[in-house]
Each structure stands twice: as structure tokens, then as C-alpha cells.
Design an enzyme around this catalytic site. Sequence first.
Site, PDB file in Angstrom:
ATOM      1  N   GLU A  78       0.819  -1.386   0.174  1.00 18.61           N
ATOM      2  CA  GLU A  78      -0.145  -0.203  -0.061  1.00 18.61           C
ATOM      3  C   GLU A  78       0.682   0.824   0.293  1.00 18.61           C
ATOM      4  O   GLU A  78       1.330   1.876   1.017  1.00 18.61           O
ATOM      5  CB  GLU A  78      -0.860  -0.076   1.374  1.00 18.61           C
ATOM      6  CG  GLU A  78      -1.902   1.334   1.357  1.00 18.61           C
ATOM      7  CD  GLU A  78      -2.803   0.884   2.279  1.00 18.61           C
ATOM      8  OE1 GLU A  78      -3.347   0.121   2.722  1.00 18.61           O
ATOM      9  OE2 GLU A  78      -2.915   2.154   2.840  1.00 18.61           O
ATOM     10  N   LYS A 257      -8.043  -1.433  10.972  1.00 21.48           N
ATOM     11  CA  LYS A 257      -7.201  -1.525   9.835  1.00 21.48           C
ATOM     12  C   LYS A 257      -6.834  -0.177   9.710  1.00 21.48           C
ATOM     13  O   LYS A 257      -4.854  -1.009   8.867  1.00 21.48           O
ATOM     14  CB  LYS A 257      -8.663  -1.327   8.028  1.00 21.48           C
ATOM     15  CG  LYS A 257      -7.861  -1.554   7.580  1.00 21.48           C
ATOM     16  CD  LYS A 257      -6.971  -1.216   6.721  1.00 21.48           C
ATOM     17  CE  LYS A 257      -6.378  -1.343   5.219  1.00 21.48           C
ATOM     18  NZ  LYS A 257      -5.441  -0.598   4.439  1.00 21.48           N
ATOM     19  N   ASP A 273       4.009 -14.551  11.361  1.00 17.20           N
ATOM     20  CA  ASP A 273       2.057 -14.829  10.176  1.00 17.20           C
ATOM     21  C   ASP A 273       0.892 -13.908  10.704  1.00 17.20           C
ATOM     22  O   ASP A 273       0.862 -13.518  11.522  1.00 17.20           O
ATOM     23  CB  ASP A 273       2.177 -16.078  11.821  1.00 17.20           C
ATOM     24  CG  ASP A 273       0.540 -16.781  11.320  1.00 17.20           C
ATOM     25  OD1 ASP A 273      -0.395 -16.296  10.502  1.00 17.20           O
ATOM     26  OD2 ASP A 273       0.420 -17.717  11.618  1.00 17.20           O
ATOM     27  N   HIS A 370      -2.558  10.721  -0.133  1.00 16.93           N
ATOM     28  CA  HIS A 370      -1.790   8.997  -0.672  1.00 16.93           C
ATOM     29  C   HIS A 370      -2.165   9.562  -2.434  1.00 16.93           C
ATOM     30  O   HIS A 370      -1.357   9.364  -3.295  1.00 16.93           O
ATOM     31  CB  HIS A 370      -3.777   8.300  -0.821  1.00 16.93           C
ATOM     32  CG  HIS A 370      -3.764   7.993   0.370  1.00 16.93           C
ATOM     33  ND1 HIS A 370      -4.809   7.089   0.477  1.00 16.93           N
ATOM     34  CD2 HIS A 370      -3.850   7.834   1.415  1.00 16.93           C
ATOM     35  CE1 HIS A 370      -5.230   6.431   1.911  1.00 16.93           C
ATOM     36  NE2 HIS A 370      -3.624   6.542   2.574  1.00 16.93           N
TER      37      HIS A 370
END
Length: 425
Positions: A78, A257, A273, A370
Site C-alpha cells: 500500500e 485497519k 504470521d 495518498h
Amino acid sequence: MTKKFWQLTPAERQALLVDQGILSVDQAQFWSAQQPLPETVLTGLSENVIGQMSLPVGVVPGVVIAGTPRTIPLATEEPSVVAAINHGFKMLDQGRDLTIIANAHALTGQVALQNVSAYAAQELQANLSRLTAIGYAAHPTLKSHGGRIERITVAPGAVDDSLQLLVTVTPGEAMGANIMNDILEAVAPAAAEVTGGAVLFAVLTNDGRDSVTQVQAALPLANLQTPSHSGRTVGQRIAAIADWAQQDSRRAVTHNKGIMNGVAALALATGNDTRAVNAAAHAYAASSGTYRGLSIWRVQDDTLVGTITLPIPVGTVGGATKVLPSAQQALTLLGRPTVLQLQAIAASVGLAANLAALHALVTDGIQRGHMRLQYGSLAVRVGATAAEIAPLAAQLATVGRPSEALAQQLLAQLRAKEKDHGHRD
Ligand code: MEV
């Protein structure tokens, strides 16, 4: 003018880290060579392998966690994640505004027994020391690696005529999943025999309540100021949006998130993991019965105080951490942290990612930050060379939402201008 770290090429960044003594020449060579994984590693890690995929590894340099300087490696696809965490740490005085409040590394497993006799719980209680000895025999090196079986308890099962054994282990520096499952599978037949029941399953729980880390930030409101907002206004708005994530699960899942953007990127870079890390975090977020944000923020006098609390089930030895050369290099780059230190770094990275996201949301919105990165990738998509990316991205930024066709046109104009300059020089 000297360039900022983010303005350098990957080779220049490697050279700078060598100059600063953070990377050795060999380590810099490792990151620049991009060696494919040998077949033995590929087939050792997965089945039916047909190839491999690569991801960018970025770093956030110059961070200080609990007094120790760290260069933090992050593997992510990302575009805005590394930049956001960098910004988050800037607001946190590179991590000096953080305090580690709590840090634990243990995990629990379940042996589920069905069709047990009426006296099964008493029988299990009477045999706990024998079951513990069987557990240790399944992992004779556990103690020498700094681990131990902390406790075995008997608890009700989730279906009729059932019981469960809850086995809690401190696994030393390992994440502990394999250690735990070995112990449980050794203990399970003996537990079944004692209870006259049958084993339904024996496996660790990814519920991470025994591996909870808590980190607190206290930063001056002045650090939050933007050209159009005072630090106090931004701080109050950050407190309000974080409170929203305590009340509304739609917002909480996005809030979390953003935290996991950082935590999972560090987990991935270090060969951990990521599914276990994500599962534990989201389950913890719902542990009150309502899914909530993993961090809270409040304004206190002239300070913004934030606290993140989440389980971070990671390890620094064993598994892919050991097998993947890039994971070994990432741990070396981090300064070979202990597992507790790695958890504290991960929680700090999560809080920095969260602060940057909330700061952007309550000021300019996230698209502005972004888009800057997306202009760069649009420039690459239309074929800009390394030297052309920055000037083309700067032009694209003036357009708003440029199309690929426009990017191509601007690139052609840039090249024509360069040629023209070349002729005149
Ligand atoms: C994007 O990857 C993450 C954010 O949506 C997190 C948030 O909304 O808090 C910006």
C-alpha cells in the site's frame, strides 16, 4: 540542498544507512541484490510452488523506542503506509513521546474433550501435574529456550458433555504455535484417558489475550498544527474521531485497519504470521462484546494522550522468521530485538500509523497524501524514468485527478522541453 530520506533512490538510502553504521556493506548488498529465494526455501515453506512474489520493503529510520534507536522495516503493497508511519513518528518526536505500559508474551491452547464422565473435571484436576510433565516431555528444550508451561486449567466445554483443558505457555523467543500444538497433541490422549471421553480437537487459540502490549503516547498539541488548523483543534478532533471508533463498529474496523497497516507490515517484514497477528487484534477489539477501536486519544491540558492496547503474537526465532533471508535481514536492521521489544515496536508502529491516519482524516482528508504517492505510480505506469518521476508527479499534482492519457501527454512535453534545453546548452 541536501535531499530528504524519502527523496533518495534506494541505492542512495542503502549508502546512507551504511554511512550511519545501520547497515554493513554486505547487508546493503543483500537489499540491493534482490536475490530470488532458493528452491529449497520455497518448497520448505509451501506446497505446489510455481514461483514467488516480491513486495517493497521500506524503512522508517531514526525512531527511538524505549530509549533504543531503531530503523523499522515495513513490507507492504500500500503506497501510503510507510509515509504515514514516518509522519506519525515525526509527530511523536520520533518515538520519544511513547511509553511502554504493558508487554506480555504467552499463548494458550485448547484440548477439547467430548462425552466425558460426570467426574471428569475432578479427575483432570487430580492429574494436572502428570499432564504438565507429559507436556514438557513433548518439548524437552522448552525450558532451555526460556519457556515454560505456565498453567493448565480445566474449564467447561462449549457443547454438551464436554470439558476443555486450557494450557498456557510462555514460549521464549518463538511465536509458539508449533510448541503449543506439540504440547497439546501430547497431552490430549492422556486427558481423554483420564476423563473417559474423546478428543474433539487440540490446537492453540489465536485469541491473543496472553500477549497484550500497551503503549502510551503523550505529545504536545503544537506537534499537530497544520497551516489551516491549530494544534488544539486537531487534537480535539483526533480525540473525537477516536471516540467515534469506540462507539461505532463501522468506523472502528477502519480505525483498526489503519493500525494494522503498520503492525502487519512489520510482522510481514520479520517473517511473522500476519494472519495470526490480524486475527488476534480483531478478536481483542471485540472482547467487550462490541467491536471497538484498539486505541483511544484524549486531550489533557496542552497534550494529546493516546493509548493502544492489542495482542501482538510474534516471534523472533523459528518458522519463516528463520527460513526467509529477508526476515533475518529485517531483524538485523531492527537491531535484533527480543520478542517483547518486537511487540513494543509493533504496537508503537501501530499507534504512529493510527495517529497519522486520524491527523489526515480530521485535517486535509486522506486522499491528498495518498494522491502524492499515486502521482508517482502514475508516472511510472506511463514509462517515466527514475529522473522523470519527481518532475512529472509534481506536474500531475497541479491537475487534480489526472488520467493516464494526460500523464503521457505531460511526459512527452517534459521530454520535448529537456531536448530543447539540451540543444540550447
Ligand atoms: C487506509 O489504509 C487506512 C485508513 O483508512 C485508516 C483510518 O481510516 O483510520 C486511513
